[in-house]
Design a protein around this motif. Structure first.
Motif, PDB file in Angstrom:
ATOM      1  N   ILE A 146       9.779  62.272  26.133  1.00  0.00           N
ATOM      2  CA  ILE A 146      10.927  61.530  25.605  1.00  0.00           C
ATOM      3  C   ILE A 146      12.204  61.997  26.289  1.00  0.00           C
ATOM      4  O   ILE A 146      12.491  63.201  26.335  1.00  0.00           O
ATOM      5  CB  ILE A 146      11.060  61.713  24.079  1.00  0.00           C
ATOM      6  CG1 ILE A 146       9.755  61.324  23.382  1.00  0.00           C
ATOM      7  CG2 ILE A 146      12.227  60.889  23.542  1.00  0.00           C
ATOM      8  CD1 ILE A 146       9.771  61.582  21.875  1.00  0.00           C
ATOM      9  N   SER A 147      12.954  61.046  26.809  1.00  0.00           N
ATOM     10  CA  SER A 147      14.260  61.338  27.412  1.00  0.00           C
ATOM     11  C   SER A 147      15.352  60.791  26.513  1.00  0.00           C
ATOM     12  O   SER A 147      15.278  59.644  26.065  1.00  0.00           O
ATOM     13  CB  SER A 147      14.368  60.697  28.800  1.00  0.00           C
ATOM     14  OG  SER A 147      13.340  61.152  29.647  1.00  0.00           O
ATOM     15  N   LEU A 148      16.368  61.599  26.247  1.00  0.00           N
ATOM     16  CA  LEU A 148      17.516  61.160  25.463  1.00  0.00           C
ATOM     17  C   LEU A 148      18.563  60.569  26.396  1.00  0.00           C
ATOM     18  O   LEU A 148      18.919  61.178  27.410  1.00  0.00           O
ATOM     19  CB  LEU A 148      18.111  62.335  24.693  1.00  0.00           C
ATOM     20  CG  LEU A 148      19.341  62.024  23.842  1.00  0.00           C
ATOM     21  CD1 LEU A 148      18.961  61.150  22.643  1.00  0.00           C
ATOM     22  CD2 LEU A 148      20.006  63.316  23.354  1.00  0.00           C
ATOM     23  N   ILE A 149      19.055  59.371  26.060  1.00  0.00           N
ATOM     24  CA  ILE A 149      20.105  58.721  26.849  1.00  0.00           C
ATOM     25  C   ILE A 149      21.266  58.425  25.915  1.00  0.00           C
ATOM     26  O   ILE A 149      21.110  57.716  24.922  1.00  0.00           O
ATOM     27  CB  ILE A 149      19.593  57.419  27.489  1.00  0.00           C
ATOM     28  CG1 ILE A 149      18.312  57.689  28.294  1.00  0.00           C
ATOM     29  CG2 ILE A 149      20.667  56.808  28.389  1.00  0.00           C
ATOM     30  CD1 ILE A 149      17.651  56.441  28.828  1.00  0.00           C
ATOM     31  N   SER A 150      22.438  58.973  26.231  1.00  0.00           N
ATOM     32  CA  SER A 150      23.572  58.861  25.315  1.00  0.00           C
ATOM     33  C   SER A 150      24.744  58.064  25.891  1.00  0.00           C
ATOM     34  O   SER A 150      25.808  58.001  25.271  1.00  0.00           O
ATOM     35  CB  SER A 150      24.062  60.261  24.917  1.00  0.00           C
ATOM     36  OG  SER A 150      24.420  61.013  26.069  1.00  0.00           O
ATOM     37  N   ARG A 151      24.544  57.440  27.040  1.00  0.00           N
ATOM     38  CA  ARG A 151      25.601  56.624  27.631  1.00  0.00           C
ATOM     39  C   ARG A 151      25.028  55.266  28.002  1.00  0.00           C
ATOM     40  O   ARG A 151      23.966  55.155  28.621  1.00  0.00           O
ATOM     41  CB  ARG A 151      26.173  57.298  28.879  1.00  0.00           C
ATOM     42  CG  ARG A 151      26.834  58.648  28.608  1.00  0.00           C
ATOM     43  CD  ARG A 151      28.251  58.493  28.082  1.00  0.00           C
ATOM     44  NE  ARG A 151      29.127  57.959  29.118  1.00  0.00           N
ATOM     45  CZ  ARG A 151      29.715  56.766  29.084  1.00  0.00           C
ATOM     46  NH1 ARG A 151      29.529  55.953  28.061  1.00  0.00           N
ATOM     47  NH2 ARG A 151      30.487  56.367  30.067  1.00  0.00           N
ATOM     48  N   LEU A 174      10.533  56.541  26.277  1.00  0.00           N
ATOM     49  CA  LEU A 174       9.280  57.192  25.956  1.00  0.00           C
ATOM     50  C   LEU A 174       8.209  56.818  26.971  1.00  0.00           C
ATOM     51  O   LEU A 174       8.107  55.652  27.377  1.00  0.00           O
ATOM     52  CB  LEU A 174       8.769  56.788  24.567  1.00  0.00           C
ATOM     53  CG  LEU A 174       9.476  57.324  23.320  1.00  0.00           C
ATOM     54  CD1 LEU A 174      10.803  56.622  23.077  1.00  0.00           C
ATOM     55  CD2 LEU A 174       8.574  57.163  22.099  1.00  0.00           C
ATOM     56  N   VAL A 175       7.412  57.802  27.331  1.00  0.00           N
ATOM     57  CA  VAL A 175       6.190  57.593  28.107  1.00  0.00           C
ATOM     58  C   VAL A 175       5.103  58.426  27.433  1.00  0.00           C
ATOM     59  O   VAL A 175       5.268  59.630  27.260  1.00  0.00           O
ATOM     60  CB  VAL A 175       6.354  58.028  29.579  1.00  0.00           C
ATOM     61  CG1 VAL A 175       5.039  57.856  30.333  1.00  0.00           C
ATOM     62  CG2 VAL A 175       7.469  57.247  30.258  1.00  0.00           C
ATOM     63  N   GLY A 176       4.006  57.774  27.031  1.00  0.00           N
ATOM     64  CA  GLY A 176       2.951  58.517  26.358  1.00  0.00           C
ATOM     65  C   GLY A 176       2.401  57.766  25.163  1.00  0.00           C
ATOM     66  O   GLY A 176       2.519  56.544  25.058  1.00  0.00           O
ATOM     67  N   GLU A 177       1.804  58.502  24.239  1.00  0.00           N
ATOM     68  CA  GLU A 177       1.069  57.902  23.125  1.00  0.00           C
ATOM     69  C   GLU A 177       1.950  57.035  22.229  1.00  0.00           C
ATOM     70  O   GLU A 177       1.519  56.009  21.709  1.00  0.00           O
ATOM     71  CB  GLU A 177       0.430  59.005  22.280  1.00  0.00           C
ATOM     72  CG  GLU A 177      -0.628  59.808  22.998  1.00  0.00           C
ATOM     73  CD  GLU A 177      -1.158  60.954  22.155  1.00  0.00           C
ATOM     74  OE1 GLU A 177      -2.300  61.373  22.404  1.00  0.00           O
ATOM     75  OE2 GLU A 177      -0.435  61.439  21.262  1.00  0.00           O
ATOM     76  N   GLU A 220      17.155  70.932  20.569  1.00  0.00           N
ATOM     77  CA  GLU A 220      18.260  71.679  21.181  1.00  0.00           C
ATOM     78  C   GLU A 220      19.066  70.788  22.124  1.00  0.00           C
ATOM     79  O   GLU A 220      20.297  70.888  22.192  1.00  0.00           O
ATOM     80  CB  GLU A 220      17.719  72.897  21.927  1.00  0.00           C
ATOM     81  CG  GLU A 220      17.321  74.045  21.023  1.00  0.00           C
ATOM     82  CD  GLU A 220      18.476  74.532  20.157  1.00  0.00           C
ATOM     83  OE1 GLU A 220      19.600  74.673  20.687  1.00  0.00           O
ATOM     84  OE2 GLU A 220      18.258  74.754  18.956  1.00  0.00           O
ATOM     85  N   ILE A 221      18.382  69.908  22.862  1.00  0.00           N
ATOM     86  CA  ILE A 221      19.082  68.964  23.733  1.00  0.00           C
ATOM     87  C   ILE A 221      19.977  68.040  22.905  1.00  0.00           C
ATOM     88  O   ILE A 221      21.139  67.793  23.255  1.00  0.00           O
ATOM     89  CB  ILE A 221      18.061  68.143  24.551  1.00  0.00           C
ATOM     90  CG1 ILE A 221      17.331  69.043  25.538  1.00  0.00           C
ATOM     91  CG2 ILE A 221      18.756  66.991  25.278  1.00  0.00           C
ATOM     92  CD1 ILE A 221      16.194  68.361  26.281  1.00  0.00           C
TER      93      ILE A 221
END
Length: 394
Positions: free
Chosen positions: A37-42, A179-182, A352-353
């Protein structure tokens, strides 16, 4: 008399419509999954990445948005879907009827003419006209080839890439996830549920949309809600908090149940931090929060008003072991009325991110004090009363 009858009809229509929906809704409980999972805030970063993934799609694109705007970003988005359909990719676009009301019919016709399947969800329907006009599908789902998924708070429009016609609401601050995965297959399942409701077409048995998925590194769970469930779920996590609760929301209008849980947490010595926008994007929503802030501030809660544009994030963090991100606001409309979709994340590194992003938000905010709310004008007090009376509709 006419106004009284109209109000009475609206109240009866709303109650009967909601009761019927609750009786007939389907409850879906997904298992814990593991995804990257990558967080994108912009916004600009989100749409650059999302549009690149769409351009690289090979088999299918399924998209659900609450709002698609009638502007250059909306057109760019729809033109991209058109081009992929012309390449033979199976493309489906689902939009909330009221949220995407401004999408031109010419654009919809253009999409359909090249094979894009377009549908609207949560249509205004007889006999519960008022209820169905208020209940919105607030979800934002993108699934590409059944392998890449997106979920979060951003819709499609120029204001989300910091080109708002209202300068006070720019830049737009929100959170989205790739998201990439299950977990992508659960996002696909949720899209199929809403697609079936809107078109009566069942996609769940088509293997093309549910390819084998690799296990990712982050433990999480997709959590759909439809007018119930989320209030109880949030209450349980607040009750388990031992150190700190962080809530980010554009609209802070908790239920009595959640307000009691927050007050009890403060009594236990749990720190509570709440981030809301300083500048409201709708009338009354800012004043609606004041009656809740006063008792929370009196018990030591910290309330921060975001000053650098408009804060539209939807987030809750409990200690270091639980993070909720998705489409649901911390308000009664999301708890009791809208169709929402959240992601419950149980990974300390990812949390934490997120907390580092929260720290940026707090630094860009002014802290609200109890004295600030004691000195508000009589007109503001009046707006608080009005907002309290219609809080579920704000």
């Amino acid at each position: 008399m006419i106004i009284g009858l109209l109000i009475a009809w609206m109240v009866i229509d709303f109650k009967l419509g909601r009761n019927k929906f609750i009786r007939t809704r389907t409850r879906r409980n997904y298992e814990d999954r593991y995804s990257d999972i990558s967080l994108i805030s912009r916004g600009p970063e989100l749409f650059d990445q999302m549009f690149m993934d769409i351009k690289n799609a090979e088999s299918s694109i399924h998209v659900l948005f609450y709002i698609v705007q009638n502007d250059h970003l909306g057109y760019r988005f729809m033109d991209l879907l058109k081009e992929k359909a012309k390449q033979g990719v199976k493309v489906r676009l689902l939009m909330d009827q009221m949220g995407s009301l401004q999408v031109p019919r010419s654009k919809v016709h253009m999409l359909k003419s090249v094979g894009v399947e377009v549908a609207y969800c949560q249509k205004v329907k007889f006999p519960y006209l008022f209820f169905t006009s208020q209940q919105r599908n607030h979800r934002k789902i993108t699934v590409i080839d059944g392998k890449i998924g997106y979920l979060g708070g951003y819709n499609v429009g120029k204001e989300y890439i910091d080109e708002n016609d209202k300068p006070e609401l720019s830049p737009w601050r929100d959170y989205h996830m790739r998201l990439v995965g299950e977990g992508v297959l659960d996002l696909q399942s949720e899209f199929c549920v809403d697609w079936h409701r809107s078109t009566q077409k069942d996609l769940t048995n088509e293997a093309l949309y549910f390819p084998p998925s690799a296990k990712g590194s982050i433990k999480h769970r997709i959590f759909p809600t439809e007018g119930v469930n989320i209030e109880q779920f949030f209450g349980e996590f607040i009750e388990e908090a031992e150190e700190c609760i962080i809530i980010g929301t554009p609209y802070f209008i908790p239920t009595r149940h959640l307000m009691d849980k927050l007050m009890n947490a403060l009594d236990r010595g749990v720190k509570l931090k709440i981030i809301v926008p300083d500048q409201a994007d709708h009338s009354l929503v800012k004043e609606a929060a004041f009656p809740y802030f006063r008792p929370l501030l009196a018990k030591g809660a910290e309330v921060y008003q975001y000053m650098n544009g408009f804060y539209h994030g939807k987030i809750m963090i409990v200690d270091d072991h639980f993070c909720d991100l998705g489409t649901a606001n911390f308000d009664q409309r999301s708890f009791y009325l809208n169709l929402e979709l959240n992601n419950l994340i149980y990974d300390k590194h990812f949390i934490e991110i997120v907390k580092k992003e929260i720290d940026k938000d707090i630094k860009a905010s002014d802290r609200l004090s109890a004295s600030d709310l004691e000195s508000v004008s009589l007109f503001t007090r009046f707006k608080e009363k009005v907002a309290s009376a219609i809080s579920i509709l704000l």
